[in-house]
Design a protein around this motif. Structure first.
Motif, PDB file in Angstrom:
ATOM      1  N   HIS A   1      32.022  37.706  44.487  1.00 61.95           N
ATOM      2  CA  HIS A   1      33.300  38.078  45.239  1.00 61.95           C
ATOM      3  C   HIS A   1      34.232  38.735  43.818  1.00 61.95           C
ATOM      4  O   HIS A   1      34.084  38.668  42.952  1.00 61.95           O
ATOM      5  N   ARG A   2      35.257  39.519  44.297  1.00 65.35           N
ATOM      6  CA  ARG A   2      36.000  39.952  43.379  1.00 65.35           C
ATOM      7  C   ARG A   2      36.744  38.955  42.517  1.00 65.35           C
ATOM      8  O   ARG A   2      36.710  38.801  41.604  1.00 65.35           O
ATOM      9  N   THR A   3      37.636  38.282  43.315  1.00 67.92           N
ATOM     10  CA  THR A   3      38.280  37.125  42.907  1.00 67.92           C
ATOM     11  C   THR A   3      38.535  36.173  43.980  1.00 67.92           C
ATOM     12  O   THR A   3      39.000  36.755  45.139  1.00 67.92           O
TER      13      THR A   3
ATOM     14  N   ARG B   1      43.300  35.581  45.086  1.00 72.57           N
ATOM     15  CA  ARG B   1      44.041  36.546  45.560  1.00 72.57           C
ATOM     16  C   ARG B   1      43.481  37.197  46.896  1.00 72.57           C
ATOM     17  O   ARG B   1      42.448  37.101  47.084  1.00 72.57           O
TER      18      ARG B   1
ATOM     19  N   PHE C   1      42.962  39.920  49.767  1.00 72.56           N
ATOM     20  CA  PHE C   1      42.128  41.117  49.725  1.00 72.56           C
ATOM     21  C   PHE C   1      42.869  42.452  49.160  1.00 72.56           C
ATOM     22  O   PHE C   1      42.404  43.359  48.751  1.00 72.56           O
TER      23      PHE C   1
ATOM     24  N   ASN D   1      45.442  42.368  47.527  1.00 69.40           N
ATOM     25  CA  ASN D   1      45.767  42.357  46.130  1.00 69.40           C
ATOM     26  C   ASN D   1      44.630  42.609  45.059  1.00 69.40           C
ATOM     27  O   ASN D   1      44.376  41.812  44.225  1.00 69.40           O
ATOM     28  N   LYS D   2      43.455  43.263  45.554  1.00 73.03           N
ATOM     29  CA  LYS D   2      42.162  43.222  44.775  1.00 73.03           C
ATOM     30  C   LYS D   2      41.519  41.942  44.751  1.00 73.03           C
ATOM     31  O   LYS D   2      41.093  41.472  43.711  1.00 73.03           O
ATOM     32  N   GLY D   3      41.439  41.048  45.722  1.00 71.61           N
ATOM     33  CA  GLY D   3      40.944  39.798  45.777  1.00 71.61           C
ATOM     34  C   GLY D   3      39.793  39.746  46.741  1.00 71.61           C
ATOM     35  O   GLY D   3      39.575  40.961  47.560  1.00 71.61           O
ATOM     36  N   SER D   4      39.621  38.380  47.366  1.00 72.60           N
ATOM     37  CA  SER D   4      38.635  38.389  48.308  1.00 72.60           C
ATOM     38  C   SER D   4      39.076  37.628  49.754  1.00 72.60           C
ATOM     39  O   SER D   4      38.378  37.398  50.389  1.00 72.60           O
TER      40      SER D   4
ATOM     41  N   ARG E   1      40.574  41.401  56.285  1.00 69.67           N
ATOM     42  CA  ARG E   1      40.043  42.394  55.635  1.00 69.67           C
ATOM     43  C   ARG E   1      39.541  43.620  56.548  1.00 69.67           C
ATOM     44  O   ARG E   1      38.821  44.437  56.238  1.00 69.67           O
TER      45      ARG E   1
END
Length: 153
Positions: free
Chosen positions: A125-127, A130, A132, A134-137, A141
């Motif tokens: 996962h991205r992180t 956070r 999706f 904000n550049k998270g998971s 989405r």
């Protein structure tokens, strides 16, 4: 139709969020469920948005998910022979079309497990802290859920 995947685990989850995830059968990380698009489920998704991710699933991804991760009670795999016997549809593709068109509900198929157990995604996962956007998971989405499911099959 939404595909909802639990991303985060069970530690330190508030009771109302825990209960909502139990009602949606998202009891463990990397479990996936299929939900209809209606106001009740949208409200439940807003409650659990900090622990799950969801989006609209397409036909190809749904048929691949059914064929690789679909299970019957007793942990037997979902086969096309069983689909022919239990439903009026002949293949995974026809069943996924009917599911997406709301002609049949996934929970109404006899002896089928209401969730899918997925692997953790390839390349991770991205992180998980956070959203999706904000550049998270986490969170909604849209169509990007299909690429995540492909990475988790």
């Amino acid at each position: 139709m939404y595909a909802v995947i639990r991303v985060r685990g069970t530690v330190n989850v508030k009771p109302n969020i825990r209960k909502t995830m139990e009602l949606l059968r998202l009891t463990r990380a990397n479990h996936c469920v299929l939900l209809e698009e209606n106001d009740v489920y949208k409200g439940m998704l807003q409650i659990i948005k900090d622990y799950t991710t969801w989006g609209e699933i397409n036909k190809e991804t749904l048929s691949k998910l059914l064929s690789t991760r679909g299970k019957l009670s007793g942990d037997k795999p979902l086969t096309e022979d069983y689909i022919k016997k239990a439903t009026p549809y002949k293949s995974y593709e026809k069943l996924s079309d009917a599911l997406l068109d709301n002609k049949v509900h996934y929970k109404e198929i006899p002896e089928i497990k209401p969730f899918f157990r997925l692997n953790p995604p390839k390349k991770g996962h991205r992180t998980v802290k956070r959203s999706f956007v904000n550049k998270g998971s986490l969170g909604y989405r849209k169509e990007a859920i299909n690429s995540l499911i492909e990475r988790m099959l």
